[in-house]
Scaffold this motif. Structure first.
Motif, PDB file in Angstrom:
ATOM      1  N   PRO A 138      -4.242  -1.833   4.227  1.00 26.79           N
ATOM      2  CA  PRO A 138      -3.296  -1.087   5.069  1.00 26.79           C
ATOM      3  C   PRO A 138      -2.090  -0.608   4.265  1.00 26.79           C
ATOM      4  CG  PRO A 138      -3.344  -3.429   5.671  1.00 26.79           C
ATOM      5  CD  PRO A 138      -4.405  -3.225   4.647  1.00 26.79           C
ATOM      6  N   ILE A 139      -1.670   0.612   4.565  1.00 28.84           N
ATOM      7  CA  ILE A 139      -0.539   1.219   3.877  1.00 28.84           C
ATOM      8  C   ILE A 139       0.666   1.190   4.802  1.00 28.84           C
ATOM      9  CG2 ILE A 139       0.307   3.343   2.793  1.00 28.84           C
ATOM     10  CD1 ILE A 139      -2.842   3.883   2.412  1.00 28.84           C
ATOM     11  N   GLN A 140       1.758   0.676   4.307  1.00 29.32           N
ATOM     12  CA  GLN A 140       2.979   0.578   5.111  1.00 29.32           C
ATOM     13  C   GLN A 140       3.739   1.903   5.058  1.00 29.32           C
ATOM     14  OE1 GLN A 140       3.102  -2.141   6.872  1.00 29.32           O
ATOM     15  NE2 GLN A 140       1.288  -2.822   5.777  1.00 29.32           N
ATOM     16  N   PRO A 141       4.641   2.123   6.022  1.00 32.58           N
ATOM     17  CA  PRO A 141       5.391   3.387   6.043  1.00 32.58           C
ATOM     18  C   PRO A 141       6.193   3.646   4.760  1.00 32.58           C
ATOM     19  CG  PRO A 141       5.600   2.269   8.148  1.00 32.58           C
ATOM     20  CD  PRO A 141       4.883   1.314   7.233  1.00 32.58           C
ATOM     21  N   ASP A 142       6.542   2.590   4.009  1.00 29.55           N
ATOM     22  CA  ASP A 142       7.285   2.814   2.752  1.00 29.55           C
ATOM     23  C   ASP A 142       6.357   3.072   1.570  1.00 29.55           C
ATOM     24  OD1 ASP A 142       6.167   0.364   2.237  1.00 29.55           O
ATOM     25  OD2 ASP A 142       8.054  -0.667   1.794  1.00 29.55           O
ATOM     26  N   GLY A 143       5.051   3.199   1.820  1.00 28.19           N
ATOM     27  CA  GLY A 143       4.116   3.497   0.734  1.00 28.19           C
ATOM     28  C   GLY A 143       3.578   2.271   0.030  1.00 28.19           C
ATOM     29  N   SER A 144       4.007   1.086   0.441  1.00 30.96           N
ATOM     30  CA  SER A 144       3.462  -0.121  -0.184  1.00 30.96           C
ATOM     31  C   SER A 144       2.129  -0.484   0.469  1.00 30.96           C
ATOM     32  CB  SER A 144       4.447  -1.280  -0.081  1.00 30.96           C
ATOM     33  OG  SER A 144       4.601  -1.680   1.263  1.00 30.96           O
ATOM     34  N   PHE A 145       1.309  -1.190  -0.243  1.00 31.67           N
ATOM     35  CA  PHE A 145       0.009  -1.592   0.300  1.00 31.67           C
ATOM     36  C   PHE A 145      -0.433  -2.889  -0.352  1.00 31.67           C
ATOM     37  CE2 PHE A 145      -0.911   1.210  -3.284  1.00 31.67           C
ATOM     38  CZ  PHE A 145      -1.883   0.501  -3.984  1.00 31.67           C
ATOM     39  N   ALA A 146      -1.359  -3.567   0.322  1.00 33.41           N
ATOM     40  CA  ALA A 146      -1.927  -4.808  -0.209  1.00 33.41           C
ATOM     41  C   ALA A 146      -3.327  -4.982   0.358  1.00 33.41           C
ATOM     42  CB  ALA A 146      -1.053  -6.014   0.164  1.00 33.41           C
ATOM     43  N   ILE A 147      -4.144  -5.697  -0.371  1.00 31.91           N
ATOM     44  CA  ILE A 147      -5.519  -5.952   0.056  1.00 31.91           C
ATOM     45  C   ILE A 147      -5.520  -7.095   1.059  1.00 31.91           C
ATOM     46  CG2 ILE A 147      -7.805  -6.689  -0.722  1.00 31.91           C
ATOM     47  CD1 ILE A 147      -7.042  -5.435  -3.479  1.00 31.91           C
ATOM     48  N   GLU A 148      -6.128  -6.859   2.215  1.00 30.42           N
ATOM     49  CA  GLU A 148      -6.207  -7.891   3.251  1.00 30.42           C
ATOM     50  C   GLU A 148      -7.659  -8.239   3.546  1.00 30.42           C
ATOM     51  OE1 GLU A 148      -3.889  -6.916   6.684  1.00 30.42           O
ATOM     52  OE2 GLU A 148      -2.027  -6.745   5.517  1.00 30.42           O
TER      53      GLU A 148
END
Lengths: 197, 197
Positions: A138-148
């Protein structure tokens, strides 16, 4: 057919054929590439696909483009929650070293080259950016992301129709350190079948 | 040195050198690639860079990785508002046909190959995903994105330090149909300079 846990394979498709990939046990990520059967420098391109769609996720009816912007495959059916990552590169030796693994670890990078070698096919000089089926990033509104941990359940499937003659490479991701394949960190096999067009 | 509007060039960097790219007139996008000077299959990789950072945008202090996850460059200075796209592929003949252009149009794709040929250097078989300096591609919370007019002003610059011996390729993007280079749709030249380390 069964694709064993941690392994890769090639699948030859003629235009009109459909490839069904079933997440037999759920939560298993499948790194997926498509290479032109006729032109060595043409391959499915995540960036060209996202650019055409104007978004980072694919859904039913969307075309997957190659690096010359020609459609290679269409996603015709998806029973999963729709997480198919187009941002994260294949796991490789460097990634497992980062994660603290000492010694050899299976990787989607190595599966890509091994599968092509096993089939007697030429490989490109480097691994193209894969389509990571069932991978949740998932990509957050600030452009950060992580594998879930994936949301795909046992029996979820995607069905891809070939629009050209292709070699598809599949790798049942062997990631068992990060939660790429679920919190249990237990890679499994998947089922794949070809419906000839 | 001046990089003329719509054109490309190569810049050889030794580890420790710094490359300064100045947006002379503002709002000009510069497609940027880095290739290993010693290994033909190693190149700066947007996906490996974003994966390491856990985000889609780079900032001062961030390393740009190659496709083996080794750092190639560090962004040491950025006076622009910080829009440097890592998602959109280079413009090419197919993209201009989509936009309704009949006949030949300059492209970053062609500039990449021409610049390497002009320098007598071998090119990879396909164009790697570029770092699009000064390109504004805001990503919405739903994962959709679109190319917007750049916010970079005349005189804004980025400064990149080489961590390996590299060939950098720069292309002053010739896009004049979409607002990639501003609402005026007028590609301009940029200035680039090398500070030897």
């Amino acid at each position: 057919m069964e694709l064993a846990a941690r392994s890769g394979t090639t699948v030859g498709l003629t235009a009109g054929d459909e490839l069904v990939v079933t997440n037999t046990h759920g939560q298993q990520v499948v790194d997926t590439w498509a290479l032109s059967a006729s032109e060595a420098s043409r391959f499915m391109s995540a960036s060209h696909t996202c650019m055409r769609l104007g978004r980072l996720l694919i859904g039913e009816g969307d075309a997957l483009l190659d690096n010359t912007r020609q459609p290679m495959l269409t996603l015709v059916r998806d029973t999963s929650p729709g997480d198919h990552d187009l941002l994260v590169p294949s796991c490789d030796a460097a990634r497992y070293r980062e994660l603290g693994v000492a010694g050899y670890h299976d990787s989607c990078h190595d599966n890509f080259f091994q599968a092509l070698a096993d089939a007697g096919l030429d490989a490109p000089p480097s691994v193209p950016q894969p389509l990571n089926l069932f991978m949740r990033v998932p990509i957050q509104p600030d452009g950060s992301f992580a594998i879930e941990s994936p949301r795909a359940r046992a029996g979820d499937l995607v069905r891809l129709r070939a629009l050209q003659d292709l070699v598809v490479v599949l790798s049942a991701c062997p990631q068992d350190v990060a939660p790429t394949n679920g919190e249990g960190r237990t890679p499994t096999g998947v089922e794949y079948d070809v419906v000839r067009g």
